[in-house]
Structures are given as C-alpha cells and as structure tokens.
Enzyme design. Sequence first.
Site, PDB file in Angstrom:
ATOM      1  N   TYR A   1       0.803  -1.188   0.178  1.00  0.00           N
ATOM      2  CA  TYR A   1       0.197   0.069   0.116  1.00  0.00           C
ATOM      3  C   TYR A   1       0.962   1.365   0.030  1.00  0.00           C
ATOM      4  CZ  TYR A   1      -3.398  -3.515   1.050  1.00  0.00           C
ATOM      5  OH  TYR A   1      -4.218  -4.807   0.952  1.00  0.00           O
TER       6      TYR A   1
ATOM      7  N   PRO B   1     -11.079  -1.113  -3.277  1.00  0.00           N
ATOM      8  CA  PRO B   1     -12.250  -1.767  -3.773  1.00  0.00           C
ATOM      9  C   PRO B   1     -13.510  -0.874  -3.766  1.00  0.00           C
ATOM     10  CG  PRO B   1     -11.318  -2.961  -2.033  1.00  0.00           C
ATOM     11  CD  PRO B   1     -10.580  -1.556  -2.002  1.00  0.00           C
TER      12      PRO B   1
ATOM     13  N   HIS C   1      -7.789   0.633   1.026  1.00  0.00           N
ATOM     14  CA  HIS C   1      -7.689  -0.683   1.462  1.00  0.00           C
ATOM     15  C   HIS C   1      -6.498  -0.898   2.577  1.00  0.00           C
ATOM     16  CE1 HIS C   1      -7.504  -4.969   1.277  1.00  0.00           C
ATOM     17  NE2 HIS C   1      -7.911  -5.027   0.122  1.00  0.00           N
TER      18      HIS C   1
ATOM     19  N   SER D   1     -10.602 -12.685  -4.669  1.00  0.00           N
ATOM     20  CA  SER D   1     -10.817 -12.432  -3.100  1.00  0.00           C
ATOM     21  C   SER D   1     -12.416 -12.889  -2.815  1.00  0.00           C
ATOM     22  CB  SER D   1     -10.555 -11.094  -2.875  1.00  0.00           C
ATOM     23  OG  SER D   1      -9.787 -10.831  -1.710  1.00  0.00           O
TER      24      SER D   1
HETATM   25  N1  COA Z   1     -17.533 -30.805   3.152  1.00  0.00           N
HETATM   26  C1  COA Z   1     -18.787 -29.767   3.460  1.00  0.00           C
HETATM   27  N2  COA Z   1     -18.671 -28.750   3.774  1.00  0.00           N
HETATM   28  C2  COA Z   1     -17.268 -27.967   4.033  1.00  0.00           C
HETATM   29  C3  COA Z   1     -16.226 -28.669   3.341  1.00  0.00           C
HETATM   30  C4  COA Z   1     -16.379 -30.247   2.935  1.00  0.00           C
HETATM   31  N3  COA Z   1     -15.330 -30.713   2.460  1.00  0.00           N
HETATM   32  N4  COA Z   1     -15.356 -27.879   3.441  1.00  0.00           N
HETATM   33  C5  COA Z   1     -15.704 -26.691   3.556  1.00  0.00           C
HETATM   34  N5  COA Z   1     -17.155 -26.755   3.878  1.00  0.00           N
HETATM   35  C6  COA Z   1     -17.968 -25.821   4.587  1.00  0.00           C
HETATM   36  C7  COA Z   1     -17.401 -25.177   5.624  1.00  0.00           C
HETATM   37  O1  COA Z   1     -17.607 -25.667   6.974  1.00  0.00           O
HETATM   38  C8  COA Z   1     -18.003 -23.717   5.814  1.00  0.00           C
HETATM   39  O2  COA Z   1     -19.145 -23.864   6.262  1.00  0.00           O
HETATM   40  P1  COA Z   1     -20.168 -22.591   6.689  1.00  0.00           P
HETATM   41  O3  COA Z   1     -21.033 -21.960   5.461  1.00  0.00           O
HETATM   42  O4  COA Z   1     -21.365 -23.222   7.478  1.00  0.00           O
HETATM   43  O5  COA Z   1     -19.398 -21.492   7.213  1.00  0.00           O
HETATM   44  C9  COA Z   1     -18.237 -23.412   4.126  1.00  0.00           C
HETATM   45  O6  COA Z   1     -18.263 -24.779   3.599  1.00  0.00           O
HETATM   46  C10 COA Z   1     -17.395 -22.670   3.311  1.00  0.00           C
HETATM   47  O7  COA Z   1     -16.092 -23.174   3.432  1.00  0.00           O
HETATM   48  P2  COA Z   1     -14.745 -23.054   2.376  1.00  0.00           P
HETATM   49  O8  COA Z   1     -15.627 -22.735   1.272  1.00  0.00           O
HETATM   50  O9  COA Z   1     -14.096 -24.165   2.583  1.00  0.00           O
HETATM   51  O10 COA Z   1     -14.029 -21.852   2.734  1.00  0.00           O
HETATM   52  P3  COA Z   1     -13.795 -20.939   3.914  1.00  0.00           P
HETATM   53  O11 COA Z   1     -15.196 -20.142   4.270  1.00  0.00           O
HETATM   54  O12 COA Z   1     -13.181 -21.266   5.042  1.00  0.00           O
HETATM   55  O13 COA Z   1     -13.020 -19.654   3.382  1.00  0.00           O
HETATM   56  C11 COA Z   1     -10.918 -18.430   2.747  1.00  0.00           C
HETATM   57  C12 COA Z   1     -11.798 -19.769   2.568  1.00  0.00           C
HETATM   58  C13 COA Z   1      -9.739 -18.756   2.107  1.00  0.00           C
HETATM   59  C14 COA Z   1     -11.920 -17.509   1.493  1.00  0.00           C
HETATM   60  C15 COA Z   1     -11.273 -17.838   4.166  1.00  0.00           C
HETATM   61  O14 COA Z   1     -10.597 -18.526   4.875  1.00  0.00           O
HETATM   62  C16 COA Z   1     -10.421 -16.490   3.913  1.00  0.00           C
HETATM   63  O15 COA Z   1      -9.270 -16.620   4.213  1.00  0.00           O
HETATM   64  N6  COA Z   1     -11.064 -15.548   3.991  1.00  0.00           N
HETATM   65  C17 COA Z   1     -10.594 -14.095   4.136  1.00  0.00           C
HETATM   66  C18 COA Z   1     -10.482 -13.630   2.640  1.00  0.00           C
HETATM   67  C19 COA Z   1     -10.160 -12.034   2.614  1.00  0.00           C
HETATM   68  O16 COA Z   1      -9.404 -11.726   3.527  1.00  0.00           O
HETATM   69  N7  COA Z   1     -10.797 -11.451   1.737  1.00  0.00           N
HETATM   70  C20 COA Z   1     -10.994 -10.093   1.559  1.00  0.00           C
HETATM   71  C21 COA Z   1      -9.321  -9.546   1.076  1.00  0.00           C
HETATM   72  S1  COA Z   1      -9.860  -7.798   0.600  1.00  0.00           S
END
Ligand code: COA
Length: 613
Positions: A91, A104, A327, A539
């Site tokens: 940044y 964003p 950001h 993202s």
């Molecule tokens: N079987 C069934 N359910 C599953 C599964 C599987 N094999 N794997 C994951 N799930 C479920 C999870 O339990 C979760 O359930 P919920 O909807 O009840 O919470 C859901 O599916 C989503 O999980 P998943 O898609 O694996 O990803 P996540 O929500 O853990 O997200 C990231 C992953 C990387 C996006 C997240 O951890 C992250 O880092 N987010 C921040 C990103 C960020 O900062 N963005 C902005 C930048 S400006």
Amino acid sequence: MKQSVNALASSHVTIRQSSDLPKLPAPKPEKTLKHFLDFAEALQSKKEFEETKHIVHDFVVKDLPKLQALLEKRANELPNWLTPWWLNIAYLAARTPLPVVTSPGVMFPKFDFNTPEGQLEYAAKISQAAIKFYLLAKNDQLKPDMSGKSPLDMSQYKFLFGTTRVPKIGVDEIKYGCDYKEKLQHIVVIRNGHLFRVQILDSNEQPLSISAITEQLRKVVSESETPNPHPVGIVSSDGRDKWAIVYSSLKKDNKNAESLEAVEKALFVVCLDKSSDPPVGYTEKDEQSRQALHGGGSKVNSCNRWFDKTIQFVIGTNGYTGMTYEHTPAEGPPVGALMDYICDQFDANAFYQDGPSSSSEVQHLPLTTTSEINQRIAKSSKNMDHTANDLDIVAFTFKPYGKNFPKSAKISPDSFIQMAYQLAFYRIHSSLPPTYETATLRKFTEGRTENIRSPSSAAASFVRQMVSKPPRPVNEIHDALIHATNTHKKYTVDCMNASGMDRHLLAWKLIASENNLPTPEIFGSNIYQQLNHFQVSTSQVPTRHFIQMCFGPSALDCYGICYNPQETELHFMISTFKSYGSTSSKKFAKELQKALIDMKSVINKAQKQTSKL
Ligand code: COA
C-alpha cells in the site's frame, strides 16, 4: 424509538482482544521451498524445472541460513513480523493510483428511494448506522469474527474510522482515527466537488438524530448547487507522488491546512452524488459498481470523491448506494461486516429519530488552488476518465445453486469455485492462469493476508480431464475434481496457519535488502517473475445481505474477481481492462456459468454411478 448506545452495545459480548492471539510464526523453509517447486513444476517444461531445482539448491546452500536466522529474530521482536512490511509494500510505498486496483468498491442492496429528499434521508440513516458500528468497534463491543473455532484478530475494525492515507513523496503516511486523543465528532460530506464538515456525534459521543443529520445535509445541498470549478479531490485518484506535490502545496495556505485537517480527522466521508446512467450494454448493478469503484469519470462523480479516506459512502439518486474504501487499514471482511450491520439497522428500522441536534453549523471547507494545481486537476480528470472508460466491470449472479451444493457433495465451496475459475479461463485462453486468492492471517495478532495459489498440478489435471476430447470417463473426471479441490483446500489451510509460500519468499527478499545482503538469484529468476504475474486475482468477501465488493484487475491481462458465495446463489464481480483486447468480463461470466453447471453435472453423474454399484 430512542435507544441508548450503551443498551445496544451491551447486546454484544467482548470475548477476546487481538493481543491474546498467537504471534505470527516465521514459516518453515522446507515447506516454503517445497511449495515453490510444486508451483514451478505446474508451469514449467522438464528442462526449465531442472534449472529451477538448481536455483533452489543454490539458495539453500548460500543464502537461506542467514536470511532465515534474521527473519526468526524479527519474528521474536515484533508483534507481527509481516504486517509492517506488508502495509508498506502493498500500500503505502505503491505509487500507483488508488482507484481502481487498490481501493475496492462495495455495493449495498438497492434501497427504496428515488427523490432528492430520499437521497438525504438514506445518507443520514447510513451515516447514523455507521456511527453506531464505530462506537461498538471503539468500545470493544463487537463479537469476534471466527474461522471455525478460532477467533480472529479484530484490530482492523478500529482502524476503519477517522483514518486517512496522507500522500507523501516516496511513501505515504497512514493516520489512524483511533490514535487521536480528542473525540472525533464529525464527518465530511462532498457534493458537486465541494467539501463540508458535518457534525455526527455530540460531545458525549451520542449519535445525532436522523432529523438533525438530515437538516445539516439540506444545508450542504443549498450551499453546493454550482459545481466546484476546481475539485481538487480528483487529484487523490491519480499517482501518489503527483497528489503528494499538490497536497503539500495546498497545506502552505493556513485556511487550506485547516480544511485538510478536517478531512483527515473526519470519521468518514459521505458523497452525495448526481445521477448516472449505465453505459450501453451494462446494467444498473454494473453502474453501481462503477460509482463505488471510481465514480464514473470526471463528468459524472469522480470529482465528488476523496480517495484517501478509508470509508466513503457514495449515495446515488435512485436507490443505488455503496462505498469506496481505501484498503491500507483493513481487509474486505471487516468492511463487509460494517455493511451487513448497516443493512440490519434498515431491516430493524433501528434509527434514533430523537437524540441530540447539532451544536455547530455546517462548515464549508474551502481549498484555494493555484493555476499549477488547476492544471493538475485537469490532467488527473483526464487520467481518471481514461481508467473509468477502460475498466470493463460486470455483476454476475449464478442462480442454479449456491455453496449448499458443493457442501452437500462434501467439497469445500471455495475450492470448488476456484477450480471453476481455472476451467473457465482455460476454455477461453487454452492455458492455466497463475491465480491469486486472498487468505486471511487474522488467526494471528495483527494478521493481514497470505496468497492461496492456484493452479497446482492437480488443478491442471482436473482441467485437462474436463476439456478432453473424446470425453474421459465420468468417474475419472470426478476423481480429478476431488483431488484438485482437496489439494487447494489443503494449501488454504497451510496459508491460514502461516505456512504459505508467498509472504515467506517476500520476507527473505526484504530482509536481504534491509541488511545490505546481495539479492539471492532465486528472486531474479524467470520462474519467480512468472509466479508473480497473476492473470486471475480473486478475493472472497462473504456477507449475510446481498452486498458485493469489486476491484480492478492487478495487471493489464488479468481478471479481477471478487465473490460472495451464499447458500443458494453465488455472486461475482468480474473486471478486465478493455485495452488489453483478449479478455472480456462478460465472456468470463458466461464461461464461469458453464463451468459451474458442468462441474455439478460431473458430480451428479458420478454419484448416480456410485449408487448403482
Ligand atoms: N464438506 C462440507 N462442507 C465443507 C467442506 C467439505 N469438504 N469444506 C468446507 N465446508 C464448509 C465449511 O464448513 C463452511 O461452512 P459454513 O458455510 O457453515 O461456514 C463452508 O463450507 C465454506 O468453507 P470453504 O468454502 O472451505 O471456505 P472458507 O469459508 O473457509 O473460506 C477463505 C476460505 C480462504 C476464503 C477464508 O478462509 C479466508 O481467508 N477469507 C478471508 C479472505 C479475505 O480476507 N478477503 C478479502 C480481501 S480484501
């Protein structure tokens, strides 16, 4: 109904402060270098990969011991070894314009207003709701965000309000609102390029009533009917050094310095915009994203912005509203949580209709410009117009299913969606794109982000199976899909637990430079350059309401994709640059739709086959 702020606050429980969270550990070199070789192998020929193995071997022998020891020392000394570096590199030291790649845009669901008075009422309500959220964050009364069972660092919430990035030659400065000793009580409202100081809290930090805020906004309107001929805020959309020169020149005048201080200390900015229409072939939703990202160009609303402020609410005339956010202080999820909270306030109609009225007059904030600054305003307007016209951004909602479907198939929805990007890209460009995906490091004190990389060899194999002619047996494609998504998920978990590759490599590079050591050969290698040129930059920002975030592509040939997987629908904002010629946001949306449908079909067919056995 009047509700006291304390009553509202007590419904939230404070569980954990960021300082209780673990410190970010220095990653293990063996794991990082293994990841490096894996990602290189997926992109290189056999001969190229042999060369990469030599480079890595030399690095291990010559450079690694010293660099890792220095990094471990830094990790012991600082609350977070990465974050101060990251804020500078990603940044503050970047000299490129904030819109449209760094800052964003965020979009609220469409609100129900269509008149000038409606615009003011919604501006007042959004402002008051944001102030309630500010008080919750300030007083540690927000429930901690969680990742599974792990609480996440909440410090970014406090940085959102009263914060400004101040342009400086070489490296900008960030001034956080939470660092001021005094109680901040005002916001800045911009209309027709004029700036006004508007009171929003009384001296006891009680939010002003909706009628008191609206009354002040009416005064703003009456004092800003003629567009400002010298809207200096447009220069904040330009290169940072150009803006820094103008900023320091403005500050030499005492009255200007007072106005700039009022902007710096404003809790946030509210932009009362004029109406705008989508360009031919685009929807109202697409136009909403343009307004949130850049304001549609200097003839529309780009002169009605101050891009240095962390939060700018942009309020259109026809129900479309959103936010432009700078950001540096925070990632998307805390901003998404603020937007969700504001929507909750609308759903519950939880606004303070009674309450204190303003104790100070609305104050116009004049900025007197020189002829040199006026020339810069004209050039910055032209630059902004070029960027606004070049950016192709579309809102795409996939309706056949949401994250419920991959979950039902026991696949991580995020990994599933990332594989759909790989397939969609391959079908358009016949290659696999180096892909960036943000992973949070907020399990650690002051954590920011790591990069989850696709593609891996597993992703490449899945895509090849999907596009194979003649078609591969469905169980083989299904196995490849499961292997690819599991590989992606495994790397995601590594990234979130401080065992990702990218930030560790960056750390070695920076620590060598800080200690006047020679730059290791690995950082000049073709593969390192190749791995850092992303053709898909993504993202995930999940929200409860229909809120979408968007950003521009990080390179000319890149797709920028921000996505919000909800239970029964998947929302995407896709951006490209028209001037590149070979990318198209609409085409990508079409291929993404097809990829998601085809992937579901593979799973359904494989499940049917298994059930017959
Ligand atoms: N079987 C069934 N359910 C599953 C599964 C599987 N094999 N794997 C994951 N799930 C479920 C999870 O339990 C979760 O359930 P919920 O909807 O009840 O919470 C859901 O599916 C989503 O999980 P998943 O898609 O694996 O990803 P996540 O929500 O853990 O997200 C990231 C992953 C990387 C996006 C997240 O951890 C992250 O880092 N987010 C921040 C990103 C960020 O900062 N963005 C902005 C930048 S400006």
